[in-house]
Design a protein around this motif. Structure first.
Motif, short mmCIF file in Angstrom:
data_model
loop_
_atom_site.label_atom_id
_atom_site.label_comp_id
_atom_site.label_asym_id
_atom_site.label_seq_id
_atom_site.Cartn_x
_atom_site.Cartn_y
_atom_site.Cartn_z
N HIS A 51 1.93 0.30 -10.47
CA HIS A 51 0.50 0.61 -10.41
C HIS A 51 -0.23 -0.55 -9.73
CE1 HIS A 51 -3.58 1.60 -11.72
NE2 HIS A 51 -3.11 2.84 -11.85
N THR A 52 -1.22 -0.23 -8.93
CA THR A 52 -1.95 -1.28 -8.21
C THR A 52 -2.64 -2.27 -9.14
OG1 THR A 52 -3.83 0.25 -7.99
CG2 THR A 52 -2.31 0.06 -6.11
N GLU A 58 -4.63 -11.09 -4.63
CA GLU A 58 -4.59 -11.17 -3.16
C GLU A 58 -3.94 -9.95 -2.50
OE1 GLU A 58 -1.09 -13.60 -4.76
OE2 GLU A 58 -3.23 -13.48 -5.20
N GLU A 59 -3.23 -9.12 -3.28
CA GLU A 59 -2.61 -7.92 -2.72
C GLU A 59 -3.41 -6.65 -3.02
OE1 GLU A 59 1.61 -7.40 -3.18
OE2 GLU A 59 1.92 -9.56 -3.42
N LYS A 60 -4.36 -6.74 -3.93
CA LYS A 60 -5.16 -5.56 -4.26
C LYS A 60 -6.07 -5.23 -3.09
CE LYS A 60 -5.03 -6.20 -9.20
NZ LYS A 60 -5.72 -6.58 -10.41
N ALA A 67 2.20 4.04 -0.21
CA ALA A 67 1.64 4.21 -1.55
C ALA A 67 1.68 5.68 -1.96
CB ALA A 67 0.20 3.70 -1.58
N LEU A 68 1.82 5.89 -3.27
CA LEU A 68 1.77 7.23 -3.85
C LEU A 68 0.47 7.34 -4.65
CD1 LEU A 68 5.41 7.55 -5.23
CD2 LEU A 68 4.51 8.43 -3.08
N ASP A 73 -5.03 7.25 -9.64
CA ASP A 73 -4.04 6.17 -9.73
C ASP A 73 -3.25 6.04 -8.44
OD1 ASP A 73 -4.55 5.41 -12.42
OD2 ASP A 73 -3.47 7.20 -13.10
N THR A 74 -2.97 4.80 -8.07
CA THR A 74 -2.18 4.51 -6.88
C THR A 74 -1.02 3.61 -7.27
OG1 THR A 74 -4.15 4.66 -5.48
CG2 THR A 74 -2.24 3.53 -4.55
N PHE A 75 0.15 3.95 -6.76
CA PHE A 75 1.37 3.20 -7.02
C PHE A 75 1.95 2.74 -5.69
CE2 PHE A 75 0.62 6.03 -10.48
CZ PHE A 75 0.97 5.31 -11.61
N VAL A 76 2.41 1.49 -5.65
CA VAL A 76 2.94 0.92 -4.41
C VAL A 76 4.38 0.49 -4.60
CG1 VAL A 76 0.67 0.22 -3.56
CG2 VAL A 76 2.00 -1.35 -4.97
#
Length: 98
Positions: A51-52, A58-60, A67-68, A73-76
């Motif tokens: 999950h993001t 720094e990666e958000k 990504a899904l 909700d977003t998953f990487v």
């Protein structure tokens, strides 16, 4: 010795230093007997989706082409090596169980 990732019963991923440590941890967590489980070591290059909200600041917000998205909700994708960085004790890092 570095941490490794072990897959149990085709659904749970455990981070531990050795197979024996992973089995001991998993059987205590699940109350299963060692004879009731299947386990194998995973490559640290294998990918899991996180999950993001678990990303470092720094990666958000960075563009993630793979990504899904599920509703809001977003998953990487991240390799196990990235996921287990800094982990020093056995733990379950993910599950494919729904």
């Amino acid at each position: 010795m570095g941490m490794k990732v072990f897959k149990f019963d085709n659904c749970d991923f455990v981070c531990a230093e050795t197979l024996e440590q992973a089995i001991e941890f998993y059987t205590k967590e699940t109350h299963l007997n060692e004879s009731e489980i299947e386990v194998h070591e995973e490559s640290l290059d294998e990918i899991m989706f996180i999950h993001t909200s678990e990303l470092p600041d720094e990666e958000k917000g960075l563009e993630e082409p793979d990504a899904l998205h599920f509703g809001k909700d977003t998953f990487v994708p991240r390799p196990f090596s990235w996921v287990i960085e800094g982990i020093t004790k056995p733990c379950i890092i993910g599950s494919e169980e729904v």
